[in-house]
Motif scaffolding. Sequence first.
Motif, PDB file in Angstrom:
ATOM      1  N   VAL A   1       0.854  -1.187   0.000  1.00 53.85           N
ATOM      2  CA  VAL A   1       0.000   0.000   0.000  1.00 53.85           C
ATOM      3  C   VAL A   1       0.889   1.236   0.000  1.00 53.85           C
ATOM      4  O   VAL A   1       1.733   1.411   0.892  1.00 53.85           O
ATOM      5  CB  VAL A   1      -0.939   0.010   1.217  1.00 53.85           C
ATOM      6  CG1 VAL A   1      -1.775   1.288   1.238  1.00 53.85           C
ATOM      7  CG2 VAL A   1      -1.857  -1.213   1.180  1.00 53.85           C
ATOM      8  N   ALA A   2       0.691   2.083  -1.006  1.00 51.71           N
ATOM      9  CA  ALA A   2       1.484   3.302  -1.140  1.00 51.71           C
ATOM     10  C   ALA A   2       0.914   4.369  -0.213  1.00 51.71           C
ATOM     11  O   ALA A   2      -0.194   4.851  -0.424  1.00 51.71           O
ATOM     12  CB  ALA A   2       1.461   3.783  -2.588  1.00 51.71           C
ATOM     13  N   ARG A   3       1.661   4.726   0.806  1.00 55.27           N
ATOM     14  CA  ARG A   3       1.249   5.777   1.728  1.00 55.27           C
ATOM     15  C   ARG A   3       2.501   6.423   2.323  1.00 55.27           C
ATOM     16  O   ARG A   3       3.612   5.894   2.177  1.00 55.27           O
ATOM     17  CB  ARG A   3       0.335   5.238   2.829  1.00 55.27           C
ATOM     18  CG  ARG A   3       0.922   4.134   3.699  1.00 55.27           C
ATOM     19  CD  ARG A   3       0.085   3.957   4.957  1.00 55.27           C
ATOM     20  NE  ARG A   3       0.127   5.151   5.788  1.00 55.27           N
ATOM     21  CZ  ARG A   3      -0.930   5.934   6.054  1.00 55.27           C
ATOM     22  NH1 ARG A   3      -2.108   5.633   5.581  1.00 55.27           N
ATOM     23  NH2 ARG A   3      -0.797   7.026   6.799  1.00 55.27           N
ATOM     24  N   GLY A   4       2.315   7.555   2.982  1.00 55.92           N
ATOM     25  CA  GLY A   4       3.454   8.216   3.603  1.00 55.92           C
ATOM     26  C   GLY A   4       4.463   8.703   2.579  1.00 55.92           C
ATOM     27  O   GLY A   4       4.137   8.981   1.430  1.00 55.92           O
ATOM     28  N   GLU A   5       5.719   8.780   2.997  1.00 52.37           N
ATOM     29  CA  GLU A   5       6.803   9.252   2.135  1.00 52.37           C
ATOM     30  C   GLU A   5       7.686   8.083   1.727  1.00 52.37           C
ATOM     31  O   GLU A   5       7.903   7.156   2.513  1.00 52.37           O
ATOM     32  CB  GLU A   5       7.661  10.287   2.863  1.00 52.37           C
ATOM     33  CG  GLU A   5       6.934  11.559   3.247  1.00 52.37           C
ATOM     34  CD  GLU A   5       7.842  12.550   3.934  1.00 52.37           C
ATOM     35  OE1 GLU A   5       9.081  12.391   3.810  1.00 52.37           O
ATOM     36  OE2 GLU A   5       7.335  13.466   4.593  1.00 52.37           O
TER      37      GLU A   5
END
Length: 293
Positions: A143-147
């Motif tokens: 899951v692509a999240r944050g930096e």
Amino acid sequence: MNSADGAAVVVGVDGSEPALRAVRLAAVEADLRRRPLRVVHAFIWPLLRVPVGPPTAGPPGSGLRQQAEDVVARAVAEAEATRPGLRTTGEIIDGEASAVLLGETPTAAMIVLGDRGLGGFTALLVGSVAVQVATYADCPVLVARGEERPDGPVVVGVDGSPPSRFAVDFAAEEAAFRGTALHAVHAYRYPTPARPGDIQPLVYDQDALRDEEQRVLTESLAGIAQRHPDLPVTRETVRDRPVPTLVEASRRAALVVVGGRGRGALTGLLLGSVSHGLLHHSACPVAVVRAPQ
């Protein structure tokens, strides 16, 4: 993870910015693993009996089906721009998003998703599709999240459970692919009673407890040095709750990897509280790895 030859990295797209970010992350993953990338858009409108072609009075190239084709084309172009030469294909599949993506998981090397999509409720920190797919997928879910911090380590949460061991193997592989370090974190608290009603001791042998928890971490990493002899590995044992410990580690990480369920998970929950907490609060991308069923 599905290791069959030709198994693709699959990314779900819906036209949102988080989905395009997931495409870029998926392109990098596919390139690192030397696998093709498959862009999938779930097209729910036919199930709702909504006309999907151009409206009678509308301009050529309009309509819901054309919009879906545009979403996929844009995502494919984004992937090819991120990793030129990457084998990338796109497909529109009729169905609800979670069902369509879960249908991909038995033959996928990995599923990549954005943390939020179109239509998400603003009060939710992570979209329901990401949670559902991470809960039931037959392959790792990223899951692509944050930096994204390419130079940061791959952090893996360790608790000694079978799902945790699969997470360690996946995290070591990720770190080796990325050319970065593996940082294994084991957070523990005081032992809980074995049965309801059991009395907890008032005093613990702190040194013995710490030694036992360090043994859990050491055993969980057994074999990593043999499989990845050039991989730098650091270890951290912390007496604290796992979620805040891993969230703090995520602030310096390229990726956090957790098992789908851990040693303390309730048997009725398919997605453990630690993996659920990281999906909502991690400061970098999160991979959830479930043990084979």
